[in-house]
Design a protein around this motif. Sequence first.
Motif, PDB file in Angstrom:
ATOM      1  N   GLU A   1       0.815  -1.209   0.000  1.00  0.00           N
ATOM      2  CA  GLU A   1       0.000   0.000   0.000  1.00  0.00           C
ATOM      3  C   GLU A   1       0.854   1.267   0.000  1.00  0.00           C
ATOM      4  N   SER A   2       2.153   1.116   0.101  1.00  0.00           N
ATOM      5  CA  SER A   2       3.031   2.289   0.145  1.00  0.00           C
ATOM      6  C   SER A   2       3.034   3.003  -1.202  1.00  0.00           C
ATOM      7  N   ARG A   3       3.016   4.340  -1.165  1.00  0.00           N
ATOM      8  CA  ARG A   3       3.030   5.143  -2.384  1.00  0.00           C
ATOM      9  C   ARG A   3       3.973   6.329  -2.201  1.00  0.00           C
ATOM     10  N   ALA A   4       4.435   6.867  -3.311  1.00  0.00           N
ATOM     11  CA  ALA A   4       5.341   8.018  -3.298  1.00  0.00           C
ATOM     12  C   ALA A   4       4.542   9.306  -3.434  1.00  0.00           C
ATOM     13  N   PRO A   5       4.923  10.375  -2.700  1.00  0.00           N
ATOM     14  CA  PRO A   5       4.230  11.661  -2.875  1.00  0.00           C
ATOM     15  C   PRO A   5       4.496  12.235  -4.254  1.00  0.00           C
ATOM     16  N   VAL A   6       3.503  12.946  -4.781  1.00  0.00           N
ATOM     17  CA  VAL A   6       3.622  13.433  -6.166  1.00  0.00           C
ATOM     18  C   VAL A   6       3.602  14.955  -6.246  1.00  0.00           C
ATOM     19  N   GLY A   7       3.622  15.659  -5.147  1.00  0.00           N
ATOM     20  CA  GLY A   7       3.464  17.108  -5.195  1.00  0.00           C
ATOM     21  C   GLY A   7       4.731  17.904  -5.048  1.00  0.00           C
ATOM     22  N   THR A   8       5.896  17.265  -5.014  1.00  0.00           N
ATOM     23  CA  THR A   8       7.141  18.009  -4.828  1.00  0.00           C
ATOM     24  C   THR A   8       8.132  17.661  -5.923  1.00  0.00           C
ATOM     25  N   GLY A   9       9.145  18.548  -6.081  1.00  0.00           N
ATOM     26  CA  GLY A   9      10.216  18.274  -7.030  1.00  0.00           C
ATOM     27  C   GLY A   9       9.923  18.779  -8.433  1.00  0.00           C
TER      28      GLY A   9
ATOM     29  N   PRO B   1       9.011  18.815 -12.471  1.00  0.00           N
ATOM     30  CA  PRO B   1       7.882  18.160 -13.152  1.00  0.00           C
ATOM     31  C   PRO B   1       8.202  16.737 -13.608  1.00  0.00           C
ATOM     32  N   GLU B   2       9.447  16.521 -14.072  1.00  0.00           N
ATOM     33  CA  GLU B   2       9.796  15.174 -14.537  1.00  0.00           C
ATOM     34  C   GLU B   2       9.700  14.151 -13.413  1.00  0.00           C
ATOM     35  N   LEU B   3      10.175  14.533 -12.213  1.00  0.00           N
ATOM     36  CA  LEU B   3      10.117  13.605 -11.083  1.00  0.00           C
ATOM     37  C   LEU B   3       8.685  13.441 -10.578  1.00  0.00           C
ATOM     38  N   ARG B   4       7.869  14.459 -10.721  1.00  0.00           N
ATOM     39  CA  ARG B   4       6.460  14.318 -10.342  1.00  0.00           C
ATOM     40  C   ARG B   4       5.770  13.303 -11.254  1.00  0.00           C
ATOM     41  N   ARG B   5       6.067  13.392 -12.552  1.00  0.00           N
ATOM     42  CA  ARG B   5       5.497  12.404 -13.482  1.00  0.00           C
ATOM     43  C   ARG B   5       6.004  11.012 -13.153  1.00  0.00           C
ATOM     44  N   LEU B   6       7.304  10.926 -12.803  1.00  0.00           N
ATOM     45  CA  LEU B   6       7.861   9.621 -12.433  1.00  0.00           C
ATOM     46  C   LEU B   6       7.167   9.061 -11.195  1.00  0.00           C
ATOM     47  N   ALA B   7       6.901   9.927 -10.209  1.00  0.00           N
ATOM     48  CA  ALA B   7       6.214   9.471  -8.997  1.00  0.00           C
ATOM     49  C   ALA B   7       4.803   8.987  -9.320  1.00  0.00           C
ATOM     50  N   ARG B   8       4.100   9.723 -10.173  1.00  0.00           N
ATOM     51  CA  ARG B   8       2.747   9.283 -10.555  1.00  0.00           C
ATOM     52  C   ARG B   8       2.793   7.953 -11.289  1.00  0.00           C
ATOM     53  N   SER B   9       3.763   7.819 -12.200  1.00  0.00           N
ATOM     54  CA  SER B   9       3.898   6.556 -12.934  1.00  0.00           C
ATOM     55  C   SER B   9       4.248   5.412 -11.995  1.00  0.00           C
ATOM     56  N   PHE B  10       5.120   5.708 -11.025  1.00  0.00           N
ATOM     57  CA  PHE B  10       5.490   4.671 -10.055  1.00  0.00           C
ATOM     58  C   PHE B  10       4.274   4.238  -9.240  1.00  0.00           C
ATOM     59  N   ASN B  11       3.466   5.203  -8.805  1.00  0.00           N
ATOM     60  CA  ASN B  11       2.276   4.863  -8.025  1.00  0.00           C
ATOM     61  C   ASN B  11       1.282   4.050  -8.848  1.00  0.00           C
ATOM     62  N   GLU B  12       1.136   4.425 -10.117  1.00  0.00           N
ATOM     63  CA  GLU B  12       0.245   3.641 -10.977  1.00  0.00           C
ATOM     64  C   GLU B  12       0.763   2.216 -11.151  1.00  0.00           C
ATOM     65  N   MET B  13       2.078   2.089 -11.333  1.00  0.00           N
ATOM     66  CA  MET B  13       2.666   0.759 -11.471  1.00  0.00           C
ATOM     67  C   MET B  13       2.480  -0.051 -10.189  1.00  0.00           C
ATOM     68  N   ALA B  14       2.728   0.606  -9.035  1.00  0.00           N
ATOM     69  CA  ALA B  14       2.573  -0.093  -7.759  1.00  0.00           C
ATOM     70  C   ALA B  14       1.129  -0.532  -7.552  1.00  0.00           C
ATOM     71  N   ALA B  15       0.187   0.350  -7.922  1.00  0.00           N
ATOM     72  CA  ALA B  15      -1.222  -0.028  -7.782  1.00  0.00           C
ATOM     73  C   ALA B  15      -1.576  -1.205  -8.684  1.00  0.00           C
ATOM     74  N   THR B  16      -1.034  -1.187  -9.904  1.00  0.00           N
ATOM     75  CA  THR B  16      -1.297  -2.294 -10.833  1.00  0.00           C
ATOM     76  C   THR B  16      -0.727  -3.599 -10.299  1.00  0.00           C
ATOM     77  N   VAL B  17       0.532  -3.539  -9.837  1.00  0.00           N
ATOM     78  CA  VAL B  17       1.169  -4.757  -9.302  1.00  0.00           C
ATOM     79  C   VAL B  17       0.429  -5.245  -8.066  1.00  0.00           C
TER      80      VAL B  17
END
Length: 497
Positions: free
Chosen positions: A207-215, A217-233
């Motif tokens: 259930e752990s997720r990365a925050p997406v509101g800091t850093g 823009p590229e890292l924010r997109r990476l965090a969102r993509s990571f969270n989507e991947m984690a949710a899918t997995v």
Amino acid sequence: MRARLFVLLLTLIALVVVALLTPLATNYATNAQRQVYIDRLQDTNRFALLLRDGTGTSELSALRDEIERYHDVYGIPTVVLDGHRQVMLSSSPVDIDDPTVSERIDTALSGRSTEEMSIWPWQDHPLVVAVPFLAGEGAGVAGVVVTVSPTDTLRTRVGTVWIVLAALSLGAVALFVAVADALATWVLRPVSSLDAAAHAITSGDLESRAPVGTGPPELRRLARSFNEMAATVSGALDAQRAFVAEASHQMRNPLTALLLRIGNLADAVADENAGDLPDRAKTEYDEAMREGQRLQRVLEELLALARAERHLGAVRRVDVGPVLDERLSAWRVRAELRGQILVRSGVASAEALVDPESLSRVLDELLDNASRYAGDDGVIVAALRAGVGSPGVVRLSISDDGDGLPITELDKVAGRFWRSPSHANVPGTGLGLSIVTSLLQTFGGRLEVTTGPQGGLSVTCVLPNPPSPVPAEKPAADVTEPPVAIEAAAAQGLTER
């Protein structure tokens, strides 16, 4: 990563500062030297011009007055030499045999102009200017006028400017350090969050997720993509575990009914044969029941594994010693039936951060596994270790004196459905240590499998024990407790290698 990025940026700015400061400091020193040299050259030329009409008494007298006033005002000695390097006039003693002075005198006497001298703050030699004068119109060099200027003031001025430039550069570097620190923190904070989230997921917290509101823009997109991947997995794993649990649960009832029908069928055949099954029918019946019961165990283990992977128990600080003693006491009957003995060693108590329910299940699995492979009249050692040699963890080991496993197979024992070829004759499913691993992961523990001190297998649970004010551990008597037998326990989840 932050430290490496910070060092890289600091190195780059230091190189830039050095690249800019070095030519600036060099140019200032060069210009200051040139200004002083030109000033001294003009004064020396003026002295030499006073002898353009010759070296008579009047000319020498006029020059003497000039160089003496010059020395009184500026403190710069002047000496006039003839063509044979003999002193004609001198406002103050000058060492004409000094290599620097002598070389410039020889250059001037040869009719060549002396070059500009380079004087740096760490050099203490004087500024020597030598200008030749002629014996008359069209005549050759009759002598040379030499001024020897102290360079203390020049070197002090240049050194002071260099120190100011260095201080300004250090200030610029310090300002850059502050800016770089803030920038590195801003840029890398999302990376640290991503790293923490990835570590938590690999540790079992899906259930752990990365925050997406800091850093950036590229890292924010990476965090969102990571969270989507984690949710899918996480969704895929939940679906898989739910399927395994549901399939195991749904298959148990039909399998039980099938075994009952096989039994009823055997009874019917026996009734038609005077109460006894024919030899062939009895063989097939026994095989069918054995395979059915094995399938039942597999389904039970699969269901237990699915529950272990989804288990979210209450993790708290627990004294592991009493939990271990309670499970040993619960397994006494089984050990007595098989003539096995259990040796309790290590410390009597040690606190760890665990889920007590999961820990009890882990001990049941490991004790059953050890009992199964120790054989009749075997010895099983339960050891609890903490403190010395194990900072931050508690080590709970269950080992036996059975045949053990080859070293090449030790890293395979926790694999699902894996069983050693040397133990094919021992009933089991190969899921026991997989269940133990999943249960340990729910509270941050891990499993280590080695060859035991008695030659069999030693399975160690490494339990987290973060620092906290806990009572000192009470060492158990290093003697073994009276042989404690393992009791036949509820047959949930048999542990296999």
